[in-house]
Write an enzyme that holds these catalytic residues in place. Structure first.
Site, PDB file in Angstrom:
ATOM      1  N   HIS A 158       0.819  -1.225   0.000  1.00 24.58           N
ATOM      2  CA  HIS A 158       0.000   0.000   0.000  1.00 24.58           C
ATOM      3  C   HIS A 158       0.849   1.270   0.000  1.00 24.58           C
ATOM      4  CE1 HIS A 158      -3.963  -1.964   0.641  1.00 24.58           C
ATOM      5  NE2 HIS A 158      -3.163  -2.944   1.036  1.00 24.58           N
ATOM      6  N   ASP A 366       3.156   9.514  -0.760  1.00 22.06           N
ATOM      7  CA  ASP A 366       2.012   8.683  -0.382  1.00 22.06           C
ATOM      8  C   ASP A 366       1.851   7.577  -1.417  1.00 22.06           C
ATOM      9  OD1 ASP A 366      -0.226   7.988   1.134  1.00 22.06           O
ATOM     10  OD2 ASP A 366      -0.991  10.048   1.197  1.00 22.06           O
TER      11      ASP A 366
HETATM   12  P1  ADQ Z   1      -3.270   5.879   4.746  1.00 25.84           P
HETATM   13  O1  ADQ Z   1      -1.870   6.382   4.891  1.00 25.84           O
HETATM   14  O2  ADQ Z   1      -4.002   5.665   6.006  1.00 25.84           O
HETATM   15  O3  ADQ Z   1      -3.341   4.569   3.867  1.00 25.84           O
HETATM   16  P2  ADQ Z   1      -5.296   7.155   2.886  1.00 25.84           P
HETATM   17  O4  ADQ Z   1      -5.152   6.493   1.588  1.00 25.84           O
HETATM   18  O5  ADQ Z   1      -5.581   8.619   2.770  1.00 25.84           O
HETATM   19  O6  ADQ Z   1      -4.020   7.032   3.843  1.00 25.84           O
HETATM   20  O7  ADQ Z   1      -6.497   6.463   3.651  1.00 25.84           O
HETATM   21  C1  ADQ Z   1      -6.971   6.928   4.872  1.00 25.84           C
HETATM   22  C2  ADQ Z   1      -8.410   6.473   5.059  1.00 25.84           C
HETATM   23  O8  ADQ Z   1      -8.772   6.752   6.415  1.00 25.84           O
HETATM   24  C3  ADQ Z   1      -9.385   7.210   4.162  1.00 25.84           C
HETATM   25  O9  ADQ Z   1     -10.359   6.305   3.708  1.00 25.84           O
HETATM   26  C4  ADQ Z   1      -9.993   8.260   5.093  1.00 25.84           C
HETATM   27  O10 ADQ Z   1     -11.336   8.590   4.816  1.00 25.84           O
HETATM   28  C5  ADQ Z   1      -9.908   7.578   6.442  1.00 25.84           C
HETATM   29  N1  ADQ Z   1      -9.757   8.610   7.478  1.00 25.84           N
HETATM   30  C6  ADQ Z   1      -8.715   9.447   7.643  1.00 25.84           C
HETATM   31  N2  ADQ Z   1      -8.963  10.291   8.671  1.00 25.84           N
HETATM   32  C7  ADQ Z   1     -10.170   9.980   9.148  1.00 25.84           C
HETATM   33  C8  ADQ Z   1     -10.988  10.482  10.197  1.00 25.84           C
HETATM   34  N3  ADQ Z   1     -10.615  11.484  10.974  1.00 25.84           N
HETATM   35  N4  ADQ Z   1     -12.190   9.901  10.400  1.00 25.84           N
HETATM   36  C9  ADQ Z   1     -12.574   8.875   9.623  1.00 25.84           C
HETATM   37  N5  ADQ Z   1     -11.856   8.357   8.633  1.00 25.84           N
HETATM   38  C10 ADQ Z   1     -10.672   8.887   8.391  1.00 25.84           C
HETATM   39  C11 ADQ Z   1      -2.398   3.674   3.267  1.00 25.84           C
HETATM   40  C12 ADQ Z   1      -1.381   4.325   2.328  1.00 25.84           C
HETATM   41  C13 ADQ Z   1      -2.100   5.137   1.251  1.00 25.84           C
HETATM   42  C14 ADQ Z   1      -3.083   4.246   0.509  1.00 25.84           C
HETATM   43  C15 ADQ Z   1      -3.963   3.465   1.473  1.00 25.84           C
HETATM   44  C16 ADQ Z   1      -4.804   2.412   0.761  1.00 25.84           C
HETATM   45  O11 ADQ Z   1      -0.480   5.159   3.055  1.00 25.84           O
HETATM   46  O12 ADQ Z   1      -1.165   5.718   0.338  1.00 25.84           O
HETATM   47  O13 ADQ Z   1      -3.894   5.044  -0.345  1.00 25.84           O
HETATM   48  O14 ADQ Z   1      -3.199   2.789   2.457  1.00 25.84           O
HETATM   49  O15 ADQ Z   1      -4.010   1.589  -0.032  1.00 25.84           O
END
Ligand code: ADQ
Length: 468
Positions: A158, A366
Site C-alpha cells: 500500500h 504517499d
Molecule cells: P493511509 O496512509 O491511512 O493509507 P489514505 O489512503 O488517505 O491514507 O487512507 C486513509 C483512510 O482513512 C481514508 O479512507 C480516510 O477517509 C480515512 N480517514 C482518515 N482520517 C479519518 C478520520 N478522521 N475519520 C474517519 N476516517 C478517516 C495507506 C497508504 C495510502 C493508501 C492506502 C490504501 O499510506 O497511500 O492510499 O493505504 O491503499
C-alpha cells in the site's frame, strides 16, 4: 470459486453493514472482496498477551470470517512500533533521516512473521488464494513456502516502493526482497513504485525481467504489476447523499458563516505534509490580507502510531504551528485553522468533503491517497470544489485534472489556494467531471478484481504466471 485468505497486520470488520465508524478505504475494500469469496481475514487482534500461544480467535461478523492472534509486548515493540513503523515506513516514504536500523527490530519482524505463518497455516486449504497486505508482512510468503504451502500467493504493497539508492541503506535489503519473490504476484499502487522495484531486482539482483512484466527467479516467474487502489464509489456516493451526511454538511456550513472552506483529512503522520500545508495557508493569509477572515482550513487528523517518537514530534509541531498561525491571523469572531484530532463516521466525512470549496491533499510522499478520491466522489457535480493534490501522491498519476502542486513549496501551494478560490464554475465543472470519471472507473472493486484475477493466474490469458 477459490476461497480468499487475506492476511494483514490488523483486521477491521464493521459490526453491521453500514455501521458508523472511522473505517478506512482498505477495510471496506477487503470486506467486499471477502464476502464475495467466502474468505477468511487473518491478522493481529491489536491485543497484548503475556506469552504468545498462537490461539486463533475466530469470529463471523457481517458475513466475513475473521481469525486473529494476540502478540507479546516485545513483539509489538520490535515488529509493529519497531521494524514496520520505525524502519520500513520512513524508508519507504523516502525519509532515511527518520529511519532507525536496530538489530532487535529486524529480529522481532522475523519472529512475528514466523508467528503469523504458523498461526495462519492450519486455515489454508489446497485451492485457497492467499493475499498478503503491506510492509508489515513482506517475508510472510517465503515462511509459508518453507512450511510447504504451494498455493498461489500474492502481496499488495500500500506504500511507495523507494528508489534503489535509498533501499540499499537497509541492512539485509537483498534478503528482504528475495523473500518477496516467493509470492506469485506482487502488486504496487503505481507505475512509479513498480519501476523502482523492477530497477532494484534487475540492477541489484541481476534478475531477468520479461516484456510482460514478470521477474524470473530460481526457475519461477513472478508477476509484478501496478494495481491502483480506489474508493468504493457507489458506497461513498450513496453515503454522501445520506441524512447523516446532509446533517454534517449543514452543521459545518452553518458554522463557517458564508466563508470559503478548505479541508484536509489525514492520519497524523509526517508523510502527509501537514506542517508544510499549515505554513502554506499561513503564507496565503500573509500574502492576501484581503482574504484574511474569508477562508477557513478544517484539518481533521486522528492520531496514529502514538508510541513512536517521530509521531509524538509531528503532533507537537502541528500544535505549535496551529497556535502560531491562528495567533497571527485570528480575530475575535474568526479562527483560520480548525485542527481536530479525532475520527468521524464515513458518512459525516462525506458531508464535510462536500461542504469544502477546496480539498487540500498535500502529502510529501504517499502510496496512493484515498482522501483525494473520496473528496472528488463526494462533490456536487453542479457546483464542485477544487482538489489541490501533491504531485508526490500516487493518486496524482490518475487525478491529472487536479491542481497538482509541489508540497515542499510553500509559495506554490499558497498560489494554488488563490487559483482554486478564483476558479470559475465552468473550469471547476470541467476538471471535476474528468476527475470523477477516473475515480468512478478505477474504483476499489476493479482493484480487487484485477488483483484476484492476476493471483488466480489468468492475467495473461494462459495461466502461466508463477505456475510451478
Ligand atoms: P493511509 O496512509 O491511512 O493509507 P489514505 O489512503 O488517505 O491514507 O487512507 C486513509 C483512510 O482513512 C481514508 O479512507 C480516510 O477517509 C480515512 N480517514 C482518515 N482520517 C479519518 C478520520 N478522521 N475519520 C474517519 N476516517 C478517516 C495507506 C497508504 C495510502 C493508501 C492506502 C490504501 O499510506 O497511500 O492510499 O493505504 O491503499
Amino acid at each position: 470459486m477459490s476461497r480468499l485468505i487475506v492476511v494483514s497486520n490488523r483486521v477491521s470488520v464493521p459490526k453491521a453493514a453500514g455501521a458508523a465508524g472511522a473505517q478506512g478505504g482498505l477495510a471496506v475494500a477487503l470486506n467486499s472482496a471477502l464476502r464475495e469469496h467466502r474468505g477468511i481475514w487473518f491478522g493481529w487482534s491489536g491485543q497484548e498477551t503475556e506469552e504468545f500461544t498462537g490461539h486463533l480467535n475466530m469470529q463471523r461478523i457481517s458475513d466475513v470470517t475473521t481469525a486473529t492472534i494476540d502478540l507479546e509486548t516485545q513483539d509489538i515493540d520490535e515488529y509493529y512500533n519497531g521494524y514496520a513503523n520505525r524502519t520500513l515506513w520512513p524508508l519507504f516514504h523516502y525519509r532515511i533521516d527518520l529511519t532507525e536500523y536496530d538489530r532487535s527490530f529486524g529480529e522481532g519482524y522475523e519472529r512475528v512473521n514466523a508467528r503469523f505463518a504458523t498461526s495462519v497455516l492450519p486455515l489454508i486449504e489446497p485451492d485457497d488464494l492467499v493475499w498478503v497486505h503491506d510492509y508489515h508482512l513482506l517475508p510472510l510468503g517465503s515462511m509459508l513456502r518453507r512450511k510447504g504451502i504451494r498455493n498461489r500467493m500474492g502481496l499488495f504493497l500500500h506504500t511507495p516502493w523507494p528508489p534503489t539508492r535509498l533501499l540499499v541503506s537497509l541492512p539485509f535489503h537483498e534478503r528482504l526482497v528475495a523473500s518477496m519473490l516467493e509470492y506469485d504476484v506482487i502488486g504496487f499502487q503505481t507505475q512509479e513504485w513498480l519501476e523502482s522495484f523492477m530497477h532494484y531486482v534487475s540492477k541489484e539482483m541481476g534478475l531477468p525481467i520479461t516484456d510482460d512484466g514478470t521477474v524470473e527467479y530460481q526457475g519461477r516467474k513472478i508477476l509484478a504489476k501496478a494495481f491502483p487502489i480506489g474508493v468504493d464509489y457507489d458506497e461513498f456516493v450513496e453515503g454522501a447523499r445520506s441524512a447523516e451526511a446532509q446533517e454534517a454538511y449543514e452543521r459545518l456550513k452553518a458554522s463557517i458563516r458564508g466563508r470559503k472552506l478548505m479541508i484536509g483529512v489525514d492520519r497524523l503522520d509526517y508523510s502527509k505534509g501537514l506542517g508544510e500545508r499549515f505554513e502554506s495557508f499561513g503564507r496565503f493569509l500573509t500574502d492576501h490580507p484581503d482574504q484574511a477572515g474569508n477562508v477557513v482550513l478544517l484539518q481533521i487528523a486522528p492520531p496514529s502510531r502514538g508510541d513512536v517518537a517521530s509521531y509524538q514530534q509531528i503532533r507537537e509541531d502541528l500544535e505549535r504551528k496551529t497556535g502560531h498561525i491562528n495567533g497571527a491571523h485570528a480575530d475575535v469572531a474568526f479562527v483560520p485553522i480548525r485542527y481536530v484530532n479525532r475520527g468521524y463516521p464515513r458518512s459525516h466525512l462525506a458531508g464535510f468533503y462536500r461542504a469544502a470549496d477546496i480539498g487540500l491533499v498535500t502529502p510529501l510522499r504517499d502510496g496512493m491517497n484515498l482522501v483525494a478520491k473520496e473528496y472528488v466522489a463526494a462533490q456536487d457535480p453542479e457546483d464542485p470544489g477544487v482538489l489541490i493534490l501533491s504531485q508526490f501522491a500516487g493518486a496524482a498519476q490518475q487525478l491529472t485534472e487536479a491542481l497538482l502542486v509541489n508540497p515542499h513549496s510553500i509559495e506554490h501551494v499558497s498560489e494554488a489556494i488563490k487559483r482554486a478560490l478564483d476558479m470559475p464554475l465552468s473550469e471547476r465543472k470541467q476538471r471535476h467531471a474528468a476527475l470523477l470519471a477516473s475515480v468512478r472507473d478505477e474504483d476499489v472493486l476493479r482493484w480487487r478484481e484485477d488483483f484476484v484475477t492476476a493471483l488466480f493466474g489468468q492475467i495473461d490469458g494462459n495461466g502461466t504466471n508463477g505456475d510451478k
